[in-house]
Write a protein that holds these residues in place. Structure first.
Motif, PDB file in Angstrom:
ATOM      1  N   TRP A   1       0.765  -1.078  -0.074  1.00 29.06           N
ATOM      2  CA  TRP A   1      -0.160  -0.047   0.067  1.00 29.06           C
ATOM      3  C   TRP A   1       0.796   1.235  -0.080  1.00 29.06           C
ATOM      4  CZ3 TRP A   1      -4.986  -0.586  -0.815  1.00 29.06           C
ATOM      5  CH2 TRP A   1      -5.530  -1.858  -0.279  1.00 29.06           C
ATOM      6  N   ASN A   2       0.842   2.114  -1.026  1.00 27.34           N
ATOM      7  CA  ASN A   2       1.500   3.439  -1.141  1.00 27.34           C
ATOM      8  C   ASN A   2       2.829   3.264  -1.127  1.00 27.34           C
ATOM      9  OD1 ASN A   2      -1.016   4.916  -1.288  1.00 27.34           O
ATOM     10  ND2 ASN A   2      -1.290   4.833   0.763  1.00 27.34           N
ATOM     11  N   GLY A   3       3.358   2.243  -1.751  1.00 29.19           N
ATOM     12  CA  GLY A   3       4.743   1.884  -1.778  1.00 29.19           C
ATOM     13  C   GLY A   3       5.586   1.323  -0.599  1.00 29.19           C
ATOM     14  N   ARG A   4       4.739   1.239   0.285  1.00 22.76           N
ATOM     15  CA  ARG A   4       5.282   0.531   1.667  1.00 22.76           C
ATOM     16  C   ARG A   4       5.300  -1.133   1.362  1.00 22.76           C
ATOM     17  NH1 ARG A   4       0.924   3.720   4.378  1.00 22.76           N
ATOM     18  NH2 ARG A   4       2.013   5.604   4.988  1.00 22.76           N
ATOM     19  N   GLU A   5       5.977  -1.722   2.482  1.00 23.30           N
ATOM     20  CA  GLU A   5       6.426  -3.175   2.479  1.00 23.30           C
ATOM     21  C   GLU A   5       5.067  -3.838   2.366  1.00 23.30           C
ATOM     22  OE1 GLU A   5       8.249  -6.646   5.192  1.00 23.30           O
ATOM     23  OE2 GLU A   5       8.651  -4.566   5.779  1.00 23.30           O
ATOM     24  N   ALA A   6       5.022  -5.075   1.678  1.00 18.71           N
ATOM     25  CA  ALA A   6       3.727  -5.767   1.534  1.00 18.71           C
ATOM     26  C   ALA A   6       3.283  -6.305   2.951  1.00 18.71           C
ATOM     27  CB  ALA A   6       4.093  -6.659   0.296  1.00 18.71           C
ATOM     28  N   LYS A   7       1.868  -6.757   3.025  1.00 16.31           N
ATOM     29  CA  LYS A   7       1.422  -7.156   4.124  1.00 16.31           C
ATOM     30  C   LYS A   7       0.473  -8.013   3.778  1.00 16.31           C
ATOM     31  CE  LYS A   7       2.647  -3.628   7.626  1.00 16.31           C
ATOM     32  NZ  LYS A   7       1.853  -3.088   8.641  1.00 16.31           N
ATOM     33  N   PHE A   8      -0.129  -9.032   4.451  1.00 19.03           N
ATOM     34  CA  PHE A   8      -1.154  -9.714   4.391  1.00 19.03           C
ATOM     35  C   PHE A   8      -2.432  -8.987   4.180  1.00 19.03           C
ATOM     36  CE2 PHE A   8       2.341 -12.408   5.814  1.00 19.03           C
ATOM     37  CZ  PHE A   8       2.213 -13.658   5.028  1.00 19.03           C
ATOM     38  N   ASP A   9      -3.263  -9.324   3.242  1.00 18.56           N
ATOM     39  CA  ASP A   9      -4.534  -8.366   3.095  1.00 18.56           C
ATOM     40  C   ASP A   9      -5.513  -9.456   2.891  1.00 18.56           C
ATOM     41  OD1 ASP A   9      -5.171  -5.437   2.602  1.00 18.56           O
ATOM     42  OD2 ASP A   9      -6.164  -6.664   0.898  1.00 18.56           O
ATOM     43  N   LEU A  10      -6.672  -9.213   3.545  1.00 20.56           N
ATOM     44  CA  LEU A  10      -7.857 -10.128   3.461  1.00 20.56           C
ATOM     45  C   LEU A  10      -9.100  -9.036   3.046  1.00 20.56           C
ATOM     46  CD1 LEU A  10      -9.263 -12.949   3.627  1.00 20.56           C
ATOM     47  CD2 LEU A  10      -9.634 -12.419   6.001  1.00 20.56           C
ATOM     48  N   ARG A  11      -9.619  -9.071   1.787  1.00 19.57           N
ATOM     49  CA  ARG A  11     -10.816  -8.236   1.525  1.00 19.57           C
ATOM     50  C   ARG A  11     -11.193  -8.681   0.331  1.00 19.57           C
ATOM     51  NH1 ARG A  11      -9.515  -2.857   1.892  1.00 19.57           N
ATOM     52  NH2 ARG A  11      -7.729  -3.538   2.898  1.00 19.57           N
ATOM     53  N   ASP A  12     -12.638  -8.032   0.009  1.00 18.72           N
ATOM     54  CA  ASP A  12     -13.334  -8.310  -1.249  1.00 18.72           C
ATOM     55  C   ASP A  12     -12.733  -7.522  -2.355  1.00 18.72           C
ATOM     56  OD1 ASP A  12     -15.077 -10.066   0.020  1.00 18.72           O
ATOM     57  OD2 ASP A  12     -16.515  -8.505   0.467  1.00 18.72           O
ATOM     58  N   TRP A  13     -12.650  -8.303  -3.703  1.00 18.52           N
ATOM     59  CA  TRP A  13     -12.292  -7.462  -4.830  1.00 18.52           C
ATOM     60  C   TRP A  13     -13.008  -7.802  -5.899  1.00 18.52           C
ATOM     61  CZ3 TRP A  13      -7.836  -4.511  -4.870  1.00 18.52           C
ATOM     62  CH2 TRP A  13      -7.079  -4.597  -4.057  1.00 18.52           C
ATOM     63  N   ASP A  14     -13.254  -6.818  -6.890  1.00 17.97           N
ATOM     64  CA  ASP A  14     -13.818  -7.151  -8.257  1.00 17.97           C
ATOM     65  C   ASP A  14     -13.352  -8.024  -9.047  1.00 17.97           C
ATOM     66  OD1 ASP A  14     -12.298  -5.325  -9.454  1.00 17.97           O
ATOM     67  OD2 ASP A  14     -13.621  -4.136 -10.220  1.00 17.97           O
ATOM     68  N   ALA A  15     -13.614  -8.226 -10.133  1.00 18.20           N
ATOM     69  CA  ALA A  15     -13.231  -9.367 -10.915  1.00 18.20           C
ATOM     70  C   ALA A  15     -11.734  -8.675 -11.482  1.00 18.20           C
ATOM     71  CB  ALA A  15     -13.974  -9.688 -12.130  1.00 18.20           C
ATOM     72  N   ASN A  16     -11.633  -7.284 -11.822  1.00 19.20           N
ATOM     73  CA  ASN A  16     -10.534  -6.643 -12.446  1.00 19.20           C
ATOM     74  C   ASN A  16      -9.241  -6.082 -11.279  1.00 19.20           C
ATOM     75  OD1 ASN A  16     -11.441  -7.393 -15.266  1.00 19.20           O
ATOM     76  ND2 ASN A  16     -12.560  -5.445 -14.889  1.00 19.20           N
ATOM     77  N   HIS A  17      -9.709  -6.266 -10.013  1.00 16.60           N
ATOM     78  CA  HIS A  17      -8.928  -5.854  -8.975  1.00 16.60           C
ATOM     79  C   HIS A  17      -8.904  -4.345  -8.916  1.00 16.60           C
ATOM     80  CE1 HIS A  17      -7.280 -10.026  -8.639  1.00 16.60           C
ATOM     81  NE2 HIS A  17      -8.041  -9.733  -7.342  1.00 16.60           N
TER      82      HIS A  17
END
Length: 73
Positions: free
Chosen positions: A31-47
């Motif tokens: 997020w915003n160029g920061r280190e990647a983290k585990f993320d759990l959420r709903d996404w549309d088909a195209n992200h």
């Protein structure tokens, strides 16, 4: 409101999909160029669109895994 920049660095899995095609996914997201983290959420088909979600550090995922392993499900 400022633009939120994100990059899905790795898709880890899909937990479910609703009737409109949105999927609840576990991903590694930067997020915003920061280190990647585990993320759990709903996404549309195209992200391109997302729902509210939960972002966890590696340490938090380790603790969550420990808690889940203790459940009798």
């Amino acid at each position: 409101m400022a633009d939120i920049k994100y990059e899905i660095e790795k898709s880890l899995g899909v937990l479910s999909e609703n009737a409109k095609g949105w999927k609840k996914e576990l991903n590694l997201v930067s997020w915003n160029g920061r280190e990647a983290k585990f993320d759990l959420r709903d996404w549309d088909a195209n992200h391109e669109k997302m729902g509210k979600g939960l972002t966890l550090s590696k340490e938090e995922v380790i603790e969550l895994k420990s808690i889940l392993n203790q459940l009798d499900v």
